[in-house]
Structure formats: C-alpha cells, structure tokens
Scaffold this motif. Sequence first.
Motif, PDB file in Angstrom:
ATOM      1  N   PHE A 214       0.847  -1.201   0.000  1.00  0.00           N
ATOM      2  CA  PHE A 214       0.000   0.000   0.000  1.00  0.00           C
ATOM      3  C   PHE A 214       0.884   1.254   0.000  1.00  0.00           C
ATOM      4  O   PHE A 214       0.617   2.213  -0.728  1.00  0.00           O
ATOM      5  N   ALA A 215       1.924   1.235   0.813  1.00  0.00           N
ATOM      6  CA  ALA A 215       2.828   2.388   0.862  1.00  0.00           C
ATOM      7  C   ALA A 215       3.469   2.614  -0.510  1.00  0.00           C
ATOM      8  O   ALA A 215       3.510   3.745  -1.023  1.00  0.00           O
ATOM      9  N   GLU A 216       3.973   1.531  -1.101  1.00  0.00           N
ATOM     10  CA  GLU A 216       4.604   1.645  -2.431  1.00  0.00           C
ATOM     11  C   GLU A 216       3.589   2.125  -3.472  1.00  0.00           C
ATOM     12  O   GLU A 216       3.933   2.892  -4.381  1.00  0.00           O
ATOM     13  N   GLY A 217       2.353   1.687  -3.340  1.00  0.00           N
ATOM     14  CA  GLY A 217       1.305   2.116  -4.274  1.00  0.00           C
ATOM     15  C   GLY A 217       1.064   3.617  -4.188  1.00  0.00           C
ATOM     16  O   GLY A 217       0.897   4.292  -5.211  1.00  0.00           O
ATOM     17  N   ILE A 218       1.068   4.151  -2.978  1.00  0.00           N
ATOM     18  CA  ILE A 218       0.894   5.608  -2.835  1.00  0.00           C
ATOM     19  C   ILE A 218       2.090   6.335  -3.438  1.00  0.00           C
ATOM     20  O   ILE A 218       1.932   7.302  -4.200  1.00  0.00           O
ATOM     21  N   LEU A 219       3.315   5.863  -3.140  1.00  0.00           N
ATOM     22  CA  LEU A 219       4.514   6.550  -3.640  1.00  0.00           C
ATOM     23  C   LEU A 219       4.553   6.546  -5.167  1.00  0.00           C
ATOM     24  O   LEU A 219       4.792   7.583  -5.794  1.00  0.00           O
ATOM     25  N   ARG A 220       4.304   5.395  -5.779  1.00  0.00           N
ATOM     26  CA  ARG A 220       4.340   5.325  -7.252  1.00  0.00           C
ATOM     27  C   ARG A 220       3.274   6.227  -7.855  1.00  0.00           C
ATOM     28  O   ARG A 220       3.492   6.855  -8.907  1.00  0.00           O
ATOM     29  N   THR A 221       2.119   6.265  -7.236  1.00  0.00           N
ATOM     30  CA  THR A 221       1.046   7.096  -7.772  1.00  0.00           C
ATOM     31  C   THR A 221       1.400   8.576  -7.649  1.00  0.00           C
ATOM     32  O   THR A 221       1.165   9.372  -8.572  1.00  0.00           O
ATOM     33  N   LEU A 222       2.008   8.963  -6.534  1.00  0.00           N
ATOM     34  CA  LEU A 222       2.453  10.360  -6.387  1.00  0.00           C
ATOM     35  C   LEU A 222       3.512  10.714  -7.429  1.00  0.00           C
ATOM     36  O   LEU A 222       3.500  11.822  -7.988  1.00  0.00           O
ATOM     37  N   VAL A 223       4.430   9.766  -7.692  1.00  0.00           N
ATOM     38  CA  VAL A 223       5.494  10.015  -8.662  1.00  0.00           C
ATOM     39  C   VAL A 223       4.904  10.197 -10.065  1.00  0.00           C
ATOM     40  O   VAL A 223       5.371  11.034 -10.848  1.00  0.00           O
ATOM     41  N   GLU A 224       3.859   9.439 -10.377  1.00  0.00           N
ATOM     42  CA  GLU A 224       3.203   9.566 -11.685  1.00  0.00           C
ATOM     43  C   GLU A 224       2.326  10.807 -11.791  1.00  0.00           C
ATOM     44  O   GLU A 224       2.343  11.518 -12.801  1.00  0.00           O
ATOM     45  N   GLU A 225       1.508  11.008 -10.764  1.00  0.00           N
ATOM     46  CA  GLU A 225       0.442  12.012 -10.862  1.00  0.00           C
ATOM     47  C   GLU A 225       0.907  13.408 -10.451  1.00  0.00           C
ATOM     48  O   GLU A 225       0.344  14.403 -10.925  1.00  0.00           O
ATOM     49  N   GLY A 226       1.911  13.473  -9.565  1.00  0.00           N
ATOM     50  CA  GLY A 226       2.381  14.782  -9.107  1.00  0.00           C
ATOM     51  C   GLY A 226       2.779  15.690 -10.258  1.00  0.00           C
ATOM     52  O   GLY A 226       2.259  16.818 -10.379  1.00  0.00           O
ATOM     53  N   PRO A 227       3.684  15.238 -11.137  1.00  0.00           N
ATOM     54  CA  PRO A 227       4.076  16.093 -12.262  1.00  0.00           C
ATOM     55  C   PRO A 227       2.910  16.443 -13.199  1.00  0.00           C
ATOM     56  O   PRO A 227       2.878  17.522 -13.776  1.00  0.00           O
ATOM     57  N   ARG A 228       1.944  15.531 -13.312  1.00  0.00           N
ATOM     58  CA  ARG A 228       0.763  15.833 -14.152  1.00  0.00           C
ATOM     59  C   ARG A 228      -0.033  17.017 -13.597  1.00  0.00           C
ATOM     60  O   ARG A 228      -0.576  17.815 -14.359  1.00  0.00           O
ATOM     61  N   THR A 229      -0.129  17.105 -12.270  1.00  0.00           N
ATOM     62  CA  THR A 229      -0.893  18.240 -11.712  1.00  0.00           C
ATOM     63  C   THR A 229      -0.190  19.563 -11.993  1.00  0.00           C
ATOM     64  O   THR A 229      -0.851  20.583 -12.146  1.00  0.00           O
ATOM     65  N   LEU A 230       1.156  19.517 -12.059  1.00  0.00           N
ATOM     66  CA  LEU A 230       1.881  20.752 -12.383  1.00  0.00           C
ATOM     67  C   LEU A 230       1.728  21.099 -13.861  1.00  0.00           C
ATOM     68  O   LEU A 230       1.520  22.258 -14.221  1.00  0.00           O
ATOM     69  N   ALA A 231       1.829  20.069 -14.707  1.00  0.00           N
ATOM     70  CA  ALA A 231       1.799  20.301 -16.146  1.00  0.00           C
ATOM     71  C   ALA A 231       0.396  20.673 -16.626  1.00  0.00           C
ATOM     72  O   ALA A 231       0.234  21.502 -17.538  1.00  0.00           O
ATOM     73  N   GLU A 232      -0.620  20.038 -16.032  1.00  0.00           N
ATOM     74  CA  GLU A 232      -2.017  20.249 -16.455  1.00  0.00           C
ATOM     75  C   GLU A 232      -2.862  20.548 -15.235  1.00  0.00           C
ATOM     76  O   GLU A 232      -3.544  19.673 -14.702  1.00  0.00           O
ATOM     77  N   PRO A 233      -2.834  21.805 -14.774  1.00  0.00           N
ATOM     78  CA  PRO A 233      -3.491  22.107 -13.485  1.00  0.00           C
ATOM     79  C   PRO A 233      -4.972  21.736 -13.434  1.00  0.00           C
ATOM     80  O   PRO A 233      -5.504  21.537 -12.351  1.00  0.00           O
ATOM     81  N   ARG A 234      -5.643  21.652 -14.582  1.00  0.00           N
ATOM     82  CA  ARG A 234      -7.073  21.343 -14.557  1.00  0.00           C
ATOM     83  C   ARG A 234      -7.354  19.890 -14.937  1.00  0.00           C
ATOM     84  O   ARG A 234      -8.477  19.545 -15.305  1.00  0.00           O
TER      85      ARG A 234
END
Lengths: 385, 385
Positions: A214-234
């Motif tokens: 579960f911990a690894e799942g959160i980390l991988r998802t943050l690594v994938e999705e974090g940059p997307r929120t910066l690149a595409e704020p909406r």
Amino acid sequence: MQNFTFHNPTRILFGAGQIGGLSREIPQGARVLLTYGGGSIKANGVYDQVRRALEGFDIIEFGGIEPNPLFETLMKGVELARREEVDFLLAVGGGSVLDGTKFMAAAIPWQGGNEWDIVHRRMPPKTALPLGAVLTLPATGSESNSYAVITRAATKEKMSFGSPLLFPRFSVLDPETTFSLPSRQVANGVVDAFAHVAEQYLTYPAGAPLQDRFAEGILRTLVEEGPRTLAEPRDYDARANVMWCATAALNGFIGAGVPQDWATHAIGHELTALHGLDHAQTLAIILPNLLWVQRVPKREKLLQFAERVWDIREGTEGSRIEKGIIATRAFFEAMGSPTHLSAYAVGEDRFGEIVERLQARRALPLGERRDITEEKVLEILALAR
Amino acid sequence: MQNFTFHNPTRILFGAGQIGGLSREIPQGARVLLTYGGGSIKANGVYDQVRRALEGFDIIEFGGIEPNPLFETLMKGVELARREEVDFLLAVGGGSVLDGTKFMAAAIPWQGGNEWDIVHRRMPPKTALPLGAVLTLPATGSESNSYAVITRAATKEKMSFGSPLLFPRFSVLDPETTFSLPSRQVANGVVDAFAHVAEQYLTYPAGAPLQDRFAEGILRTLVEEGPRTLAEPRDYDARANVMWCATAALNGFIGAGVPQDWATHAIGHELTALHGLDHAQTLAIILPNLLWVQRVPKREKLLQFAERVWDIREGTEGSRIEKGIIATRAFFEAMGSPTHLSAYAVGEDRFGEIVERLQARRALPLGERRDITEEKVLEILALAR
C-alpha cells in the motif's frame, strides 16, 4: 506484524460537486464557526459554494488562520466561539486551517487552565466540539486523522498533538477546489504526502507485506500524478489521485502494525519554527539526507524501495540504495521543491540551535530504532547544506 | 475517478492477545448475546478466552449458526434475544456467524412485519442493536463492513443486504485463532478475499491508479501468503497477513471511486443455494471462466492484472490475458479449491435453473457494464463444467 488498533470514523465525501451536500452532514440548527485561512477560498469560489450550501444555518466566521497556525491566532477564534456559543466547527482550507480548527475544537470547551497545555504537555481533552472539513489543499492528511500541529509564536515551538475526539465527522474532498493552487503549494502537498509514507515505510521489515505494498502504491502514484498536476493544473483525475494519495498517506492504514520513524518531521518542525520554511520544504531537504545517513539500519527497506518504487534492479546493493535516494531527491526537485538549505539561506552556524531544541524537549534520539542521535542530526544537516 | 462516499467506523483490534481487551469495548452493564457456529470455538480455546474476557457481563448464548446462515435458524436467535432483552450482540466466528448476527441485530428491534423483508425486499432497518465481533476465519470481510448474506431454506434463496447501522462497533482479529482451521476453510478464505478484490478491480480503467495498486497489493500478498498458511499452519505472520488482506479486500477502500462487477458472486450464490457448494468454491469455479468470457470488455484491466499480479510481460495481448487467467485458476487449485463443477457433480442439466432464478429476481444482465446476459451466464457455466 505488530499488534495494532485501527479506527478511523471520518466520513469522506469525494468528488466534484460534493460541497453541495454539506448541509446534510451538519446537525440541524447548529451554530457553525466557519474557519479559513488567508482568503484564497474567496478568490476561487469555494467560499461562495460553502456559504450557499449552508443557507439556513447560523454562521460565524473566523478567517486569517495562517500557515503553521499560531496558538496566539487560534485563541482569538476560541474566544469568538465561546462568546458566540458555537456548537460545530467547519474548517475550509488546507492542513493548517484543519489543524488550527482541531486545536480550537479541543480548546473551546477546555476546563483545564492554560490551553497551550493541550499541545505542549499533550494533556488529553475530555471533550471537544464536533468538526467537519472542506479540504482545498491535499497534503497533510489532517482531513482524515485525529492529529494536528500547532506553533507558538512567543516561544517558536511547533508541536503535534492528537485525540480520538478530533477526527473530523466528515471531510469533503472536491479535486476541483485545488485547480487554482499555486504550483508551490501543489509541490508542497506532493512532497508532504510522499514524506508521510516514507516515515511509515522506510524503517525495517516487520512481516507486513500488505502495508508495504500500500505504501509503495501511494509513492508510485504520487510520482506519476504529481508532475501531471503541475503540467495540467485542470486535469481532474490527476488532482483527484493526488488528493486521495495524500489522504491514504496519513489516515492510519499504512502505519497499522509497522514501525514508524518521524525523525524527518521532528527536524523539519524546528526548521519551520526557527527559519520559517514551509513544512514540506523542510521535508524535501531532510528526508533524502536522513535516508542516506540511515542507509545501514534502513538497508532492507531502501533496497525494496529502490526496486518497487523506482524500478532500480541493477548494480550492487549500495549503488541501488544510493540510486533510490537520488531518484527521491530528483523527484522533489522536479516538483519544484529545493533539497538544500542553501536555497533558504540557513547556514551551518544555525545547526547547533536545532539540536539543542530537540534535546531540550527530550526528543533525542529519534527514529524507529531511537538511533538518530545528536551526532546524526548534525550529520544530516551538514549533508543538507 | 468516480465520486464516492467512504465511511467505515469499525474499530479493529488486531493481534495476538487482543481478545483479553473485549470488556473495554462493550458498554458496561450490557446484556450480551454471544453468537457462534458449530462449536469449533469450544475445541480451539477461543470460547474460553472470550468467556474469561467477559466476566461480569450478563451473557446469553446462541450457538449453532450454520455456514450460509439460515433465516429460519437466525429467527430462533431473534426470539431468544427479544425474550432475554439483550442489548449487545457479540459474534464469535467467521463470516457466516457475523452475517447471521448482523441480520439478528436488524431483526430484533424490527417493527415492520416480516423480518425476511429486510433481506428479500432490502427494506432498510431504522434501528439495529449494536454488535461486535471476534473473527476466527478470515474470508468475507464482514468484520469491517455493513453487509451480510443470508439464505432462506424454504425458498433456497441466498441474498445480500446491508445498512450503515450494521458496521460492527469493533472487531477483534487475532491471527492465532485461525491456527486450527481446516485447510479447506483456509483455502476458502483466500479464494474469497481474492475474488472480492477481483470483483472491484477487474472491470475497466477509471482513472484511479491508487485503488488499482491497493487491489494488486492485496492480490500479490494473498498469492504469496496463502500457500504459506497451508504449509505452515502456525506461521503467525502468514496468518496475520492473510487476515489483514481479507479485511482490506472488502472494507470499502479499494472499491471507492471505481466500477464494480459482482457477477461472479451473483452466479455463485445460486450454486450455493441450489447445490450446497461452499461460497468460495463457487467463486473458484466461476471467476476464471467469467474473466475468460469477459476478456474483451475487461481487456485493459486483465493485461494490467497479468503484468502486475503475475509478472506476465511476454507475448501477445491475447496470450498475456490468457496466461493471467490460467495463473489465477492454478492458484485456486494449488490452494486446494477445485475450479470445475464436475468436482461437485453439478451437471449441465442444472444450468437452466440458475439462469431462471437470476431472471426471476431481475438480476440480469450482470456486471460492471450490465453486459453479462443470460447467454453469457450459460457460456460461463458451460466452460466451468
């Protein structure tokens, strides 16, 4: 696996439009203290949505809760709530507004003398006002736990406390409320959630593979999705996923039955209290260096982290551990969060004070094995220059 | 991600020795109805532990709740509880005892006429007695959700119902209580938990990568730890991990914000009601064949499943999907659970009746896209011969 108790009664209302259902969650006839921060909710429309959803309730407002909420500020809200005989608190904002409101929920009915004792002496409240939340900044997990961190300006102390009475009754998580966040706050939220997971996961193996995954799942998802929120704020799904990751990072589930560290937070709190860095900025600076200094006792988990979060499978054990830590640092930097104290003009001459303060409150040694001594804190800070 | 509400107020007390703390969880002075099944708790010492922990409480006992608990049996417990003016229910056993006790919690104060309506017509209870649980068989997740499945012998109907009033107030999960389980029940539990995850995960992508990773984490952990529980029945960590996986599989978290299938369960319930197969045995038979029949609409998730749960990365898309399903079937067989109806002497001539019963209650078409028609159910059953 270690024995544990897990209990999280907060009701989560997740998704676009959920603010509209607020009135069903608050007791009929309640006198509601609506708390918020610096006013961004007025600029982005969230304030109007909330006021519309609460038509028919008696609303008293307390705005101006600052980042790293101050005891001194919050006591003004406590006085207001007592005077107005408020019986429900609704926090609208990020972790600071939620944490500040949790303190107020405990402090308003407090009969034990000085309210700072709730924090400083961790005196458990016997009762608390019920509270709910509308989250606008995914980061701290405060929307779904019973903890809060409060700062006292007079003494520059930043300290955590908690009580089962302080779980929000409900939290509304609408990803659209986060579309207008400045990128610095987005980065802070992602780094904060990442560090929360790391504090509960990067320790030593405890025969708890589900919690690890579960911990690894959160980390991988943050690594994938974090940059997307910066690149595409909406990008709604990216925002939704970061928001849900931040809640899952600190709602108690991944930490159940496993050892926990929290040394990065302890050192980071001193940096914020003394030098005014954002909470997450301190974590981005301390975490990679703490992992490096602790690479021997954390060896097995760091190898697993390198493989499962960063896909690092080649090389010696030492080089895989190092690459995993380098990847973590690079991720924070890519999110826009510097990983060196030099970015904030905090010099080496200030390190001694940090250690002294930790010693003064008997916080040392830190870590899941209580092996992060004064010397190691200084080593971590030296590497973080 | 889809909008959702997540709320799970059950307090989990996990680990060896936790039964000793029972008395703190039950209101002082409560008259407790202690419910259990066929008496295995008397053989393995759990009954004695519970009675010892409850010294000082008024205890009334209701044993003999059977697997796939019968409405007819449970109504005897309802009469007893009313006569004895019980005000708390404590279920000690597996999913059947817990589900039966949930029905009783709703039925005891029921004012709406026929208690079967709670199940059959899904009439929501307005009130329910509080209940707690001591889980002795990890499988159904009933210890941490608000659902139950009840069977009526007179009509051979097996049906689910639920109410937020039916969350256990607490559940004690002590892995040591499962050391003495027969291997068939261990296999059933692992297959049941696996299938619960599959029903919520193997649908179509919904922009919810965290829920996917949590689901995959449970599946991989079951695949690792399930065989260990068979090989080393007293391996505490293996038991603990399977137990925690089964809870995580159906406590609402992995299903929040994603589409859900549940067709395997619907078909399986008919096989149990008509032919007496264990619940999990029906899932081991139906799930692999349903996945095969639905391999086109479930394509993306089946590819992800093959890669992330079974490490299948080579070959065409079609062959990777097929290998993932074959691996699933082989896992069930390796746990000791047959995957063909022929193992239970259910012949082709009985398939029509299953479809008729699903039609009679307007359950068809089934599945996350409502595309599992009469024809597809027959195709699934034909493959399962």
